[in-house]
Design an enzyme around this catalytic site. Structure first.
Site, mmCIF file in Angstrom:
data_model
loop_
_atom_site.group_PDB
_atom_site.id
_atom_site.type_symbol
_atom_site.label_atom_id
_atom_site.label_comp_id
_atom_site.label_asym_id
_atom_site.label_seq_id
_atom_site.Cartn_x
_atom_site.Cartn_y
_atom_site.Cartn_z
ATOM 1 N N LYS A 1 30.921 6.007 -27.694
ATOM 2 C CA LYS A 1 31.058 5.036 -26.601
ATOM 3 C C LYS A 1 32.245 5.388 -25.690
ATOM 4 O O LYS A 1 32.125 5.403 -24.472
ATOM 5 C CB LYS A 1 31.256 3.602 -27.157
ATOM 6 N N ARG B 1 30.815 -7.529 -28.968
ATOM 7 C CA ARG B 1 30.478 -7.101 -30.328
ATOM 8 C C ARG B 1 29.907 -8.236 -31.148
ATOM 9 O O ARG B 1 29.511 -8.032 -32.291
ATOM 10 C CB ARG B 1 31.738 -6.618 -31.001
ATOM 11 N N ARG C 1 37.703 13.326 -35.292
ATOM 12 C CA ARG C 1 38.223 12.859 -33.995
ATOM 13 C C ARG C 1 39.749 12.991 -33.922
ATOM 14 O O ARG C 1 40.463 12.710 -34.877
ATOM 15 C CB ARG C 1 37.847 11.399 -33.770
ATOM 16 N N ARG D 1 43.438 8.487 -35.582
ATOM 17 C CA ARG D 1 43.547 7.024 -35.664
ATOM 18 C C ARG D 1 43.604 6.578 -37.125
ATOM 19 O O ARG D 1 42.870 7.094 -37.956
ATOM 20 C CB ARG D 1 42.342 6.377 -34.961
ATOM 21 N N ARG E 1 34.241 -0.571 -41.187
ATOM 22 C CA ARG E 1 33.853 -0.715 -39.773
ATOM 23 C C ARG E 1 32.336 -0.613 -39.624
ATOM 24 O O ARG E 1 31.730 -1.346 -38.836
ATOM 25 C CB ARG E 1 34.541 0.366 -38.928
HETATM 26 P P1 AP5 Z 1 34.156 8.288 -29.543
HETATM 27 O O1 AP5 Z 1 33.740 8.417 -28.115
HETATM 28 O O2 AP5 Z 1 35.604 8.099 -29.842
HETATM 29 O O3 AP5 Z 1 33.276 7.172 -30.295
HETATM 30 P P2 AP5 Z 1 33.309 5.587 -30.171
HETATM 31 O O4 AP5 Z 1 31.908 5.113 -30.275
HETATM 32 O O5 AP5 Z 1 34.100 5.164 -28.982
HETATM 33 O O6 AP5 Z 1 34.070 5.284 -31.523
HETATM 34 P P3 AP5 Z 1 35.194 4.224 -31.847
HETATM 35 O O7 AP5 Z 1 35.660 4.574 -33.237
HETATM 36 O O8 AP5 Z 1 36.268 4.165 -30.789
HETATM 37 O O9 AP5 Z 1 34.388 2.931 -31.850
HETATM 38 P P4 AP5 Z 1 34.745 1.619 -32.515
HETATM 39 O O10 AP5 Z 1 33.785 0.734 -31.852
HETATM 40 O O11 AP5 Z 1 34.745 1.597 -33.990
HETATM 41 O O12 AP5 Z 1 36.305 1.460 -32.163
HETATM 42 P P5 AP5 Z 1 37.077 0.620 -31.065
HETATM 43 O O13 AP5 Z 1 38.232 1.399 -30.621
HETATM 44 O O14 AP5 Z 1 36.172 0.046 -30.058
HETATM 45 O O15 AP5 Z 1 33.605 9.595 -30.289
HETATM 46 C C1 AP5 Z 1 33.874 9.824 -31.670
HETATM 47 C C2 AP5 Z 1 34.055 11.331 -31.906
HETATM 48 O O16 AP5 Z 1 32.807 11.992 -31.702
HETATM 49 C C3 AP5 Z 1 35.054 11.998 -30.956
HETATM 50 O O17 AP5 Z 1 35.778 12.937 -31.676
HETATM 51 C C4 AP5 Z 1 34.185 12.678 -29.891
HETATM 52 O O18 AP5 Z 1 34.812 13.834 -29.389
HETATM 53 C C5 AP5 Z 1 32.917 13.004 -30.692
HETATM 54 N N1 AP5 Z 1 31.679 12.883 -29.916
HETATM 55 C C6 AP5 Z 1 31.329 11.861 -29.115
HETATM 56 N N2 AP5 Z 1 30.079 12.046 -28.630
HETATM 57 C C7 AP5 Z 1 29.632 13.214 -29.156
HETATM 58 C C8 AP5 Z 1 28.413 13.948 -29.046
HETATM 59 N N3 AP5 Z 1 27.365 13.506 -28.325
HETATM 60 N N4 AP5 Z 1 28.289 15.096 -29.739
HETATM 61 C C9 AP5 Z 1 29.281 15.521 -30.511
HETATM 62 N N5 AP5 Z 1 30.470 14.869 -30.663
HETATM 63 C C10 AP5 Z 1 30.647 13.726 -30.000
HETATM 64 O O19 AP5 Z 1 37.572 -0.612 -31.969
HETATM 65 C C11 AP5 Z 1 38.545 -0.429 -32.975
HETATM 66 C C12 AP5 Z 1 38.795 -1.754 -33.675
HETATM 67 O O20 AP5 Z 1 39.283 -2.713 -32.719
HETATM 68 C C13 AP5 Z 1 37.552 -2.420 -34.291
HETATM 69 O O21 AP5 Z 1 37.306 -1.946 -35.594
HETATM 70 C C14 AP5 Z 1 37.974 -3.910 -34.280
HETATM 71 O O22 AP5 Z 1 38.877 -4.193 -35.311
HETATM 72 C C15 AP5 Z 1 38.726 -4.010 -32.957
HETATM 73 N N6 AP5 Z 1 37.856 -4.383 -31.821
HETATM 74 C C16 AP5 Z 1 37.605 -3.641 -30.704
HETATM 75 N N7 AP5 Z 1 36.787 -4.295 -29.885
HETATM 76 C C17 AP5 Z 1 36.505 -5.475 -30.480
HETATM 77 C C18 AP5 Z 1 35.687 -6.581 -30.120
HETATM 78 N N8 AP5 Z 1 34.979 -6.608 -28.964
HETATM 79 N N9 AP5 Z 1 35.618 -7.625 -30.990
HETATM 80 C C19 AP5 Z 1 36.318 -7.632 -32.139
HETATM 81 N N10 AP5 Z 1 37.093 -6.608 -32.548
HETATM 82 C C20 AP5 Z 1 37.190 -5.535 -31.717
#
Ligand code: AP5
Length: 216
Positions: A13, A88, A127, A160, A171
């Site tokens: 994402k 979410r 990552r 991270r 998660r």
């Molecule tokens: P990346 O783009 O970083 O993936 P992502 O889907 O953004 O993963 P996240 O871990 O950031 O998602 P998340 O939803 O768990 O975390 P968030 O920060 O939102 O890509 C991942 C890896 O793959 C990278 O190394 C990239 O290079 C590689 N890659 C990507 N695409 C690729 C492809 N097509 N081919 C090959 N490689 C690829 O949330 C963190 C925490 O915050 C949550 O756990 C929760 O506690 C809290 N939080 C955040 N938002 C909310 C909300 N709305 N409500 C409640 N809690 C929340």
């Protein structure tokens, strides 16, 4: 363009949102990044959210909505945005809809990025992210030119804390539990689009552009 990117942890994402934000000249709004910045500052909100994030649980709706609401009110969001990691829960989807109605605008679509759990776990374990500008890399799939150093700003790359194996499991469990109602919410309103994120990034980005070309 006003879109929300949905999908499991590690599906891409943040990576896809970064590209779309540049291509469409709209801000990339990541609730995960906003929360991590509050945690780093040790603000009251960050202190409260940090414990949930470290355990892999979702942060309570009220805290996330508060942080996103102030950001979405910014002048730079008037022409659109790419939401990453929000909504979410069904309650967050409802709040987003109300906020947009007040601003007399509408979401163009909610795009669900899809990939199997083995793939996303592999992506999370490799990552690396820049401490300064939050650029996202992968040790194998998208390596930086110089190991440990951001190509974009020269900042340090780090892993991270919530990418530890046990936290990733939590998660993914939180995603399995909460994502169904959000997906159903957008499906019922005809706003849901799906893009496969199983393949290389170029293929995912091409799928995104194709879907976006038919929106709004
Ligand atoms: P990346 O783009 O970083 O993936 P992502 O889907 O953004 O993963 P996240 O871990 O950031 O998602 P998340 O939803 O768990 O975390 P968030 O920060 O939102 O890509 C991942 C890896 O793959 C990278 O190394 C990239 O290079 C590689 N890659 C990507 N695409 C690729 C492809 N097509 N081919 C090959 N490689 C690829 O949330 C963190 C925490 O915050 C949550 O756990 C929760 O506690 C809290 N939080 C955040 N938002 C909310 C909300 N709305 N409500 C409640 N809690 C929340």
């Amino acid at each position: 363009m006003r879109i929300a990117l949905l999908g499991p942890p590690g599906v891409g994402k943040g990576t896809v949102a970064g590209y779309m934000s540049k291509e469409f000249s709209v801000p990339h709004l990541s609730t995960g990044e906003m929360l991590r910045s509050e945690v780093a500052k040790q603000s009251p909100l960050g202190k409260e959210a940090g414990g949930y994030m470290d355990s892999g649980a979702l942060v309570p709706d009220e805290l996330v909505v508060r942080i996103l609401d102030s950001r979405m009110g910014g002048q730079d969001c008037k022409e659109g945005f790419v939401l990453d990691g929000f909504p979410r829960t069904a309650a967050q989807a409802e709040v987003l809809s109300e906020t947009m109605k007040r601003g007399r605008v509408e979401l163009d679509g909610a795009v669900l990025l899809q990939a199997g759990e083995t793939i996303v776990v592999g992506r999370l374990s490799g990552r690396r992210q820049c401490r300064e500008c939050s650029a996202i890399y992968h040790l194998r799939n998208q390596p930086s030119k110089k190991e440990g150093v951001c190509d974009r700003c020269g900042g340090d790359l780090y892993q991270r804390t919530d990418d530890a194996e046990g936290t990733v499991r939590e998660r993914l469990a939180a995603y399995r539990k909460e994502s169904g109602p959000v997906i159903a919410y957008y499906e019922e309103r005809g706003l849901l689009r799906k893009v496969s994120a199983e393949g290389d990034l170029d293929v995912t980005l091409a799928g995104m552009r194709e879907v976006l070309s038919h929106l709004g």
